[in-house]
Motif scaffolding. Structure first.
Motif, PDB file in Angstrom:
ATOM      1  N   PHE A  76       0.837  -1.197   0.000  1.00  0.00           N
ATOM      2  CA  PHE A  76       0.000   0.000   0.000  1.00  0.00           C
ATOM      3  C   PHE A  76       0.875   1.251   0.000  1.00  0.00           C
ATOM      4  CE2 PHE A  76      -2.924   3.158   1.627  1.00  0.00           C
ATOM      5  CZ  PHE A  76      -4.114   2.826   0.994  1.00  0.00           C
ATOM      6  N   LEU A  77       1.920   1.253   0.832  1.00  0.00           N
ATOM      7  CA  LEU A  77       2.796   2.421   0.889  1.00  0.00           C
ATOM      8  C   LEU A  77       3.586   2.609  -0.406  1.00  0.00           C
ATOM      9  CD1 LEU A  77       4.121   2.246   4.553  1.00  0.00           C
ATOM     10  CD2 LEU A  77       2.452   3.834   3.593  1.00  0.00           C
ATOM     11  N   VAL A  78       4.031   1.517  -1.007  1.00  0.00           N
ATOM     12  CA  VAL A  78       4.751   1.621  -2.279  1.00  0.00           C
ATOM     13  C   VAL A  78       3.828   2.181  -3.358  1.00  0.00           C
ATOM     14  CG1 VAL A  78       5.801   0.245  -4.130  1.00  0.00           C
ATOM     15  CG2 VAL A  78       6.475  -0.130  -1.761  1.00  0.00           C
ATOM     16  N   THR A  79       2.610   1.674  -3.417  1.00  0.00           N
ATOM     17  CA  THR A  79       1.647   2.178  -4.395  1.00  0.00           C
ATOM     18  C   THR A  79       1.321   3.637  -4.132  1.00  0.00           C
ATOM     19  OG1 THR A  79       0.717  -0.041  -4.548  1.00  0.00           O
ATOM     20  CG2 THR A  79      -0.585   1.730  -5.464  1.00  0.00           C
ATOM     21  N   ALA A  80       1.191   4.018  -2.874  1.00  0.00           N
ATOM     22  CA  ALA A  80       0.919   5.419  -2.541  1.00  0.00           C
ATOM     23  C   ALA A  80       2.084   6.319  -2.952  1.00  0.00           C
ATOM     24  CB  ALA A  80       0.637   5.560  -1.046  1.00  0.00           C
ATOM     25  N   LEU A  81       3.305   5.852  -2.763  1.00  0.00           N
ATOM     26  CA  LEU A  81       4.467   6.644  -3.189  1.00  0.00           C
ATOM     27  C   LEU A  81       4.498   6.814  -4.705  1.00  0.00           C
ATOM     28  CD1 LEU A  81       7.232   5.262  -0.814  1.00  0.00           C
ATOM     29  CD2 LEU A  81       6.179   7.528  -0.757  1.00  0.00           C
ATOM     30  N   TYR A  82       4.175   5.736  -5.432  1.00  0.00           N
ATOM     31  CA  TYR A  82       4.102   5.852  -6.889  1.00  0.00           C
ATOM     32  C   TYR A  82       3.010   6.823  -7.314  1.00  0.00           C
ATOM     33  CZ  TYR A  82       7.298   1.984  -7.792  1.00  0.00           C
ATOM     34  OH  TYR A  82       8.404   1.178  -7.880  1.00  0.00           O
ATOM     35  N   TRP A  83       1.882   6.798  -6.617  1.00  0.00           N
ATOM     36  CA  TRP A  83       0.783   7.711  -6.943  1.00  0.00           C
ATOM     37  C   TRP A  83       1.196   9.164  -6.698  1.00  0.00           C
ATOM     38  CZ3 TRP A  83      -2.629  10.378  -3.388  1.00  0.00           C
ATOM     39  CH2 TRP A  83      -3.679  11.029  -4.028  1.00  0.00           C
ATOM     40  N   LEU A  84       1.874   9.411  -5.581  1.00  0.00           N
ATOM     41  CA  LEU A  84       2.342  10.778  -5.297  1.00  0.00           C
ATOM     42  C   LEU A  84       3.366  11.243  -6.332  1.00  0.00           C
ATOM     43  CD1 LEU A  84       2.677  10.625  -1.428  1.00  0.00           C
ATOM     44  CD2 LEU A  84       1.002  11.917  -2.748  1.00  0.00           C
ATOM     45  N   ALA A  85       4.258  10.349  -6.737  1.00  0.00           N
ATOM     46  CA  ALA A  85       5.231  10.703  -7.776  1.00  0.00           C
ATOM     47  C   ALA A  85       4.524  10.985  -9.097  1.00  0.00           C
ATOM     48  CB  ALA A  85       6.252   9.585  -7.943  1.00  0.00           C
ATOM     49  N   HIS A  86       3.492  10.213  -9.392  1.00  0.00           N
ATOM     50  CA  HIS A  86       2.714  10.437 -10.615  1.00  0.00           C
ATOM     51  C   HIS A  86       2.045  11.805 -10.571  1.00  0.00           C
ATOM     52  CE1 HIS A  86      -0.632   9.871 -13.482  1.00  0.00           C
ATOM     53  NE2 HIS A  86       0.255   9.141 -14.130  1.00  0.00           N
ATOM     54  N   LEU A  87       1.509  12.168  -9.429  1.00  0.00           N
ATOM     55  CA  LEU A  87       0.878  13.492  -9.291  1.00  0.00           C
ATOM     56  C   LEU A  87       1.897  14.610  -9.514  1.00  0.00           C
ATOM     57  CD1 LEU A  87      -1.493  13.124  -6.219  1.00  0.00           C
ATOM     58  CD2 LEU A  87      -2.116  13.330  -8.613  1.00  0.00           C
ATOM     59  N   ARG A  88       3.076  14.445  -8.942  1.00  0.00           N
ATOM     60  CA  ARG A  88       4.110  15.469  -9.118  1.00  0.00           C
ATOM     61  C   ARG A  88       4.543  15.580 -10.576  1.00  0.00           C
ATOM     62  NH1 ARG A  88       6.881  12.885  -4.538  1.00  0.00           N
ATOM     63  NH2 ARG A  88       5.878  13.728  -2.703  1.00  0.00           N
ATOM     64  N   CYS A  89       4.688  14.454 -11.232  1.00  0.00           N
ATOM     65  CA  CYS A  89       5.100  14.478 -12.644  1.00  0.00           C
ATOM     66  C   CYS A  89       4.016  15.093 -13.524  1.00  0.00           C
ATOM     67  CB  CYS A  89       5.411  13.068 -13.129  1.00  0.00           C
ATOM     68  SG  CYS A  89       6.917  12.384 -12.451  1.00  0.00           S
ATOM     69  N   MET A  90       2.775  14.743 -13.277  1.00  0.00           N
ATOM     70  CA  MET A  90       1.696  15.262 -14.118  1.00  0.00           C
ATOM     71  C   MET A  90       1.466  16.754 -13.898  1.00  0.00           C
ATOM     72  SD  MET A  90       0.947  12.843 -16.042  1.00  0.00           S
ATOM     73  CE  MET A  90      -0.590  13.166 -16.847  1.00  0.00           C
ATOM     74  N   ARG A  91       1.907  17.257 -12.768  1.00  0.00           N
ATOM     75  CA  ARG A  91       1.789  18.691 -12.520  1.00  0.00           C
ATOM     76  C   ARG A  91       2.692  19.477 -13.468  1.00  0.00           C
ATOM     77  NH1 ARG A  91       3.090  20.257  -6.585  1.00  0.00           N
ATOM     78  NH2 ARG A  91       5.050  19.437  -7.319  1.00  0.00           N
ATOM     79  N   LEU A  92       3.782  18.854 -13.901  1.00  0.00           N
ATOM     80  CA  LEU A  92       4.737  19.515 -14.785  1.00  0.00           C
ATOM     81  C   LEU A  92       4.373  19.392 -16.261  1.00  0.00           C
ATOM     82  CD1 LEU A  92       7.982  18.279 -13.016  1.00  0.00           C
ATOM     83  CD2 LEU A  92       6.833  20.484 -12.728  1.00  0.00           C
ATOM     84  N   VAL A  93       3.418  18.535 -16.578  1.00  0.00           N
ATOM     85  CA  VAL A  93       3.039  18.299 -17.968  1.00  0.00           C
ATOM     86  C   VAL A  93       1.987  19.322 -18.387  1.00  0.00           C
ATOM     87  CG1 VAL A  93       1.921  16.643 -19.509  1.00  0.00           C
ATOM     88  CG2 VAL A  93       3.559  15.855 -17.814  1.00  0.00           C
ATOM     89  N   SER A  94       2.200  19.928 -19.551  1.00  0.00           N
ATOM     90  CA  SER A  94       1.209  20.895 -20.032  1.00  0.00           C
ATOM     91  C   SER A  94       0.236  20.263 -21.026  1.00  0.00           C
ATOM     92  CB  SER A  94       1.906  22.099 -20.669  1.00  0.00           C
ATOM     93  OG  SER A  94       2.723  21.667 -21.733  1.00  0.00           O
ATOM     94  N   THR A  95       0.756  19.446 -21.952  1.00  0.00           N
ATOM     95  CA  THR A  95      -0.107  18.756 -22.908  1.00  0.00           C
ATOM     96  C   THR A  95       0.260  17.282 -22.944  1.00  0.00           C
ATOM     97  OG1 THR A  95       1.396  19.220 -24.730  1.00  0.00           O
ATOM     98  CG2 THR A  95      -0.426  20.771 -24.384  1.00  0.00           C
ATOM     99  N   ILE A  96      -0.716  16.472 -23.259  1.00  0.00           N
ATOM    100  CA  ILE A  96      -0.511  15.029 -23.317  1.00  0.00           C
ATOM    101  C   ILE A  96      -0.742  14.576 -24.746  1.00  0.00           C
ATOM    102  CG2 ILE A  96      -1.356  12.804 -22.509  1.00  0.00           C
ATOM    103  CD1 ILE A  96      -2.039  14.158 -19.877  1.00  0.00           C
ATOM    104  N   ASP A  97       0.299  14.034 -25.343  1.00  0.00           N
ATOM    105  CA  ASP A  97       0.165  13.495 -26.695  1.00  0.00           C
ATOM    106  C   ASP A  97       0.017  11.980 -26.613  1.00  0.00           C
ATOM    107  OD1 ASP A  97       2.699  12.883 -25.889  1.00  0.00           O
ATOM    108  OD2 ASP A  97       3.699  13.537 -27.714  1.00  0.00           O
TER     109      ASP A  97
END
Length: 125
Positions: A76-97
């Protein structure tokens, strides 16, 4: 890096349309996959039957499930860490191709594999 910028500039100046996808839909889909994967982790802890409760002490039954609980917490904690990292990465993305969309889908597939890995590892104990 400058090659990518030049390529993007040339594509835009040539009038080629690069399809992009709605960022909020991609993030919502990813959040749904994470939440389902985290929910499936809980299902791996078996519920004792009535016969097991009547023949054994409750603490004995819980003690037998300690490895499953530890595996649940770690997964659960590993998945939560991946989810938080995904949120941080997607915050930097402006467009999705299309390329980023498929990379995201493959990444989500591997996150779902954590539930399978959890089941395998807890089966060893």
């Amino acid at each position: 890096m400058s090659f990518c910028r030049n390529l993007i500039f040339e594509i835009k100046s040539a009038g080629i349309i690069i399809p992009s996808y709605d960022k909020s839909r991609v993030i919502n889909f990813s959040d749904a996959v994470y939440s389902i994967a985290m929910t499936l982790l809980v299902l791996e802890i078996g519920i004792p039957t009535y016969k097991a409760f009547s023949s054994n002490d409750t603490w004995t039954l819980l003690a037998k499930r300690i490895p499953s609980f530890i595996g649940l917490v770690v997964s659960f904690l590993v998945t939560a860490l991946y989810w938080l990292a995904h949120l941080r990465c997607m915050r930097l993305v402006s467009t999705i191709d299309a390329k980023l969309l498929w990379l995201n889908i493959f990444l989500l597939f591997f996150y779902c594999a954590i539930a399978l890995l959890y089941r395998v590892l807890c089966g060893w104990f």
